[in-house]
Design an enzyme around this catalytic site. Structure first.
Site, mmCIF file in Angstrom:
data_model
loop_
_atom_site.group_PDB
_atom_site.id
_atom_site.type_symbol
_atom_site.label_atom_id
_atom_site.label_comp_id
_atom_site.label_asym_id
_atom_site.label_seq_id
_atom_site.Cartn_x
_atom_site.Cartn_y
_atom_site.Cartn_z
ATOM 1 N N ASP A 201 -16.420 -2.194 -13.899
ATOM 2 C CA ASP A 201 -17.218 -0.775 -14.608
ATOM 3 C C ASP A 201 -17.238 0.138 -13.342
ATOM 4 O OD1 ASP A 201 -18.493 0.696 -16.298
ATOM 5 O OD2 ASP A 201 -20.431 -0.026 -15.958
ATOM 6 N N ASP A 218 -24.092 -2.992 -9.096
ATOM 7 C CA ASP A 218 -23.722 -3.449 -10.632
ATOM 8 C C ASP A 218 -22.811 -4.056 -10.980
ATOM 9 O OD1 ASP A 218 -24.747 -3.539 -12.981
ATOM 10 O OD2 ASP A 218 -24.872 -1.404 -13.444
#
Length: 318
Positions: A201, A218
């Site tokens: 991502d 993240d």
């Protein structure tokens, strides 16, 4: 997996501080919620002036083993001296803990800013970092992480969308048809691509720019998939400027690792897969008021007409 029936309602500020202090650390009492959709995330201040970012994983989404695969990847990257933010041991001997049936981890806070786009030099710089990340990622498997497949990203997502009644029947049939055709076109290309541990991502919001350059953050959506997935999100679309940006990323990347340019043909199929998957993600969370506030047009004809047009244009280009 988190305990059945666990939810975020138990996460009062006191319980967040209890979670941080489980192994002997002491907090000042400062506990600020940070913007996040999937998980619940808080910034906590310790009495030695350090700041932590504490992530409480959404119950039922990932198993303990799946999260530990994420942590193992981050540990490998940190050991290789890459600028990432790895989870820390809160004094329990592990990077993953549980409170009130909710799994959580704590990360040192890092400072940096996000970019919406970058010049050629910055693109080459982050390309170098991605190349180094992928070199480490290829060193071993992540057996419990999701695989980037058309079954997961298109067929399962489409099932959620069509059964959830979020689309009017007039567009649902056309949307489903173009999604299935895209799956048929993408499946053999994905099957031919080498896969490994990747970020999964890596959009611009997950590449912070600090004083010494980019920092990858993240890894919650870490995948086993083709390396090109971590490039196209930074240079979306099939326009000339996007293709030039990808070339700059690859120029930096190949200083550390060879890139399979044949997989650039996956950029548009992967973009279509993400469009479908992200809509299904919103549909799965539609009962959460924060999602309704963030995506107010989601259940409107305007939203679905735009999504269908984007998918159709991608399919026509394949």
């Amino acid at each position: 997996m988190a305990s059945p029936g666990a939810d975020f309602s138990a996460l009062t500020p006191d319980r967040v501080l209890d979670a941080v202090e489980v192994g002997g650390l002491r907090c000042t009492g400062r506990c600020l919620p940070l913007r996040a959709f999937e998980n619940r995330v808080y910034e906590v201040e310790l009495d030695d002036d350090r700041r932590l970012v504490v992530k409480f994983y959404r119950p039922g989404r990932w198993s303990r083993e799946t999260i530990l695969d994420e942590h193992a990847f981050l540990a490998d990257l940190e050991e290789a001296e890459l600028p990432v933010v790895a989870p820390m041991d809160l004094g329990t001997g592990a990077t993953l803990s549980e409170i009130d049936g909710i799994l959580y981890a704590a990360f040192p806070k890092v400072r940096g800013r996000t970019l919406d786009e970058a010049d050629d030099e910055r693109l080459r710089r982050i390309g170098r970092l991605i190349g180094r990340m992928h070199a480490v990622g290829a060193s071993r498997d992540a057996p419990h992480r999701p695989r980037l497949t058309v079954e997961r990203y298109i067929h399962e997502s489409l099932d959620v969308l069509l059964k959830g009644g979020v689309m009017q029947s007039a567009i649902a049939s056309r949307y489903g048809d173009v999604a299935r055709r895209t799956a048929d076109a993408a499946a053999p290309r994905l099957a031919a691509a080498r896969t490994q541990r990747i970020h999964g991502d890596l959009h611009w919001g997950n590449a912070l720019w600090g004083a010494d350059g980019p920092i990858l953050v993240d890894f919650d959506d870490m995948l086993v998939g083709p390396p090109v997935q971590d490039l196209w999100l930074l240079a979306r679309g099939d326009a000339e400027d996007a293709r030039k940006a990808r070339e700059q990323l690859i120029e930096g990347y190949e200083l550390f690792r060879e890139f399979d340019r044949a997989t650039l043909a996956l950029c548009e199929p992967l973009r279509a897969m993400r469009i479908i998957y992200m809509s299904a993600w919103i549909a799965r969370r539609w009962d959460d008021q924060s999602f309704r506030a963030a995506f107010p047009t989601f259940n409107t004809d305007t939203y679905w007409a735009s999504e269908y047009e984007a998918l159709y244009n991608i399919y026509e280009s394949l």
